[in-house]
Design an enzyme around this catalytic site. Structure first.
Site, PDB file in Angstrom:
ATOM      1  N   GLU A  43     -42.807  85.768  68.252  1.00 21.82           N
ATOM      2  CA  GLU A  43     -43.891  85.152  67.506  1.00 21.82           C
ATOM      3  C   GLU A  43     -43.395  84.740  66.121  1.00 21.82           C
ATOM      4  O   GLU A  43     -42.717  85.506  65.429  1.00 21.82           O
ATOM      5  CB  GLU A  43     -45.054  86.143  67.356  1.00 21.82           C
ATOM      6  CG  GLU A  43     -46.224  85.591  66.560  1.00 21.82           C
ATOM      7  CD  GLU A  43     -47.393  86.565  66.432  1.00 21.82           C
ATOM      8  OE1 GLU A  43     -48.499  86.113  66.106  1.00 21.82           O
ATOM      9  OE2 GLU A  43     -47.196  87.778  66.679  1.00 21.82           O
ATOM     10  N   LYS A 145     -52.201  79.653  68.807  1.00 28.24           N
ATOM     11  CA  LYS A 145     -52.955  80.895  68.877  1.00 28.24           C
ATOM     12  C   LYS A 145     -54.435  80.614  68.604  1.00 28.24           C
ATOM     13  O   LYS A 145     -54.792  80.031  67.573  1.00 28.24           O
ATOM     14  CB  LYS A 145     -52.385  81.866  67.827  1.00 28.24           C
ATOM     15  CG  LYS A 145     -52.757  83.313  67.999  1.00 28.24           C
ATOM     16  CD  LYS A 145     -51.962  84.151  66.993  1.00 28.24           C
ATOM     17  CE  LYS A 145     -52.127  85.640  67.200  1.00 28.24           C
ATOM     18  NZ  LYS A 145     -51.301  86.420  66.254  1.00 28.24           N
ATOM     19  N   CYS A 183     -49.317  87.681  70.859  1.00 29.26           N
ATOM     20  CA  CYS A 183     -49.703  88.934  70.216  1.00 29.26           C
ATOM     21  C   CYS A 183     -51.060  89.414  70.723  1.00 29.26           C
ATOM     22  O   CYS A 183     -51.249  89.613  71.909  1.00 29.26           O
ATOM     23  CB  CYS A 183     -49.657  88.778  68.694  1.00 29.26           C
ATOM     24  SG  CYS A 183     -49.428  90.343  67.800  1.00 29.26           S
TER      25      CYS A 183
END
Length: 325
Positions: A43, A145, A183
């Protein structure tokens, strides 16, 4: 059928974007010499995960110094030249800062399919995402995201759910379906379900979570989705933090201990977890389709799977066609 070798690269972001791209090139080149066909980077690998940064923000006010820090962070972020407001990937020759072309050149040179976590800038806004780069076709997809976590919400925008589209590719002669959740998106049950519904066979989970409980998350997803799961984090000390982050007064202090791992469709850890050091983890799969289908004999939550109970449940994602292709 040739084997398929998957890899995860547990390395820190460099002091600048240019330095990180050089590192990515070196890591990928070394991986290609070991027979790697696909490699996942963590990430925010390009641009950096802003650990310890507060950006001068508290509820109700922001400081001038915090705005300066945000500007320095913004300068290291990637401009892919995406002209689509949803961030789904509309590129024109010469647009962006050249990073997209650099990644395509690295993939083409090495023959390795790249999945790279990055921080993307569009105007003055930053998005955490990851990009999919095929050695032959170039950029074939991008994720943004959809829900930044905690203080990430101060500096990262909310990505469009349209970017949850899975990527179909042929790698090392084997057909794969790639999906990514970044995540704590992996704790969003319906987001996971949207990837399962698209028949994901390789589930990519770049992260910044260093808790040991994250390993349990990876194993759960592998068992739930009956897919290979690649979880990739950075190993970072305060001496390898990006330039916009204060290093602190304890040389060598670990800021992120890593914990990258690869899990098979039955929930077994087949590589890692890798803690407290840089490195790469590789796994070779002789027949991906066979491994995935064997797992789905007794658990198939895909769109037409017996555990999906399509006669009872319906999943709708705004702006996203969950069908294949």
């Amino acid at each position: 059928m040739p084997p398929l070798t998957l890899s995860i690269a547990q390395y820190p972001t460099g002091p600048t974007l240019a330095a990180t791209l050089i590192s990515l090139d070196e890591i990928t080149t070394a991986a290609s010499l070991s027979g790697v066909n696909l490699i996942l980077f963590p990430e925010a690998f390009l641009g950096g995960y802003p650990r310890t940064c507060g950006f001068g923000a508290v509820v109700g006010s922001r400081t001038s110094e915090g705005r300066d820090q945000y500007y320095e962070y913004w300068k290291q972020a990637v401009d892919l030249g995406d002209s689509c407001p949803d961030g789904t990937g509309v590129y024109h020759a010469g647009a962006g800062d050249g990073t997209r072309e650099t990644l395509e050149a690295i993939a083409a040179k090495t023959g390795v399919f790249l999945v790279v976590g990055l921080v993307e800038k569009t105007g003055g806004t930053l998005y955490c995402g990851c990009i999919f780069v095929d050695p032959v076709r170039g950029v074939v997809g991008k994720r943004r995201k959809v829900m930044p976590t905690g203080t990430e919400r101060v500096v990262w925008g909310v990505g469009s759910p349209k970017t949850l589209k899975a990527i179909e590719a042929t790698i090392a002669g084997q057909k794969v379906v790639l999906g990514a959740a970044i995540c704590w998106e992996n704790y969003m049950p319906l987001l996971r379900a949207s990837l399962y519904a698209q028949g994901v066979s390789i589930y990519l989970a770049p992260t910044a979570d260093v808790r040991e409980s994250w390993i349990s998350t990876l194993r759960h997803i592998a068992m739930e989705g009956r897919c290979y799961v690649l979880g990739c984090n950075q190993f970072v000390t305060n001496e390898t933090l990006p330039l916009y982050v204060a290093q602190g007064d304890k040389p060598g202090e670990i800021v992120s201990s890593g914990g990258s791992a690869i899990v098979d469709p039955l929930g077994e850890i087949v590589a890692g977890p890798l803690w407290r050091k840089e490195g790469r983890l590789d796994v070779t799969i002789e027949d991906l389709e066979k491994s995935v289908v064997r797992g789905k004999m007794d658990m198939d939550v895909g769109a037409a799977g017996h555990y999906a109970r399509g006669d009872v449940f319906r999943l709708h994602v705004e702006g996203l066609d969950l069908g294949r292709g």
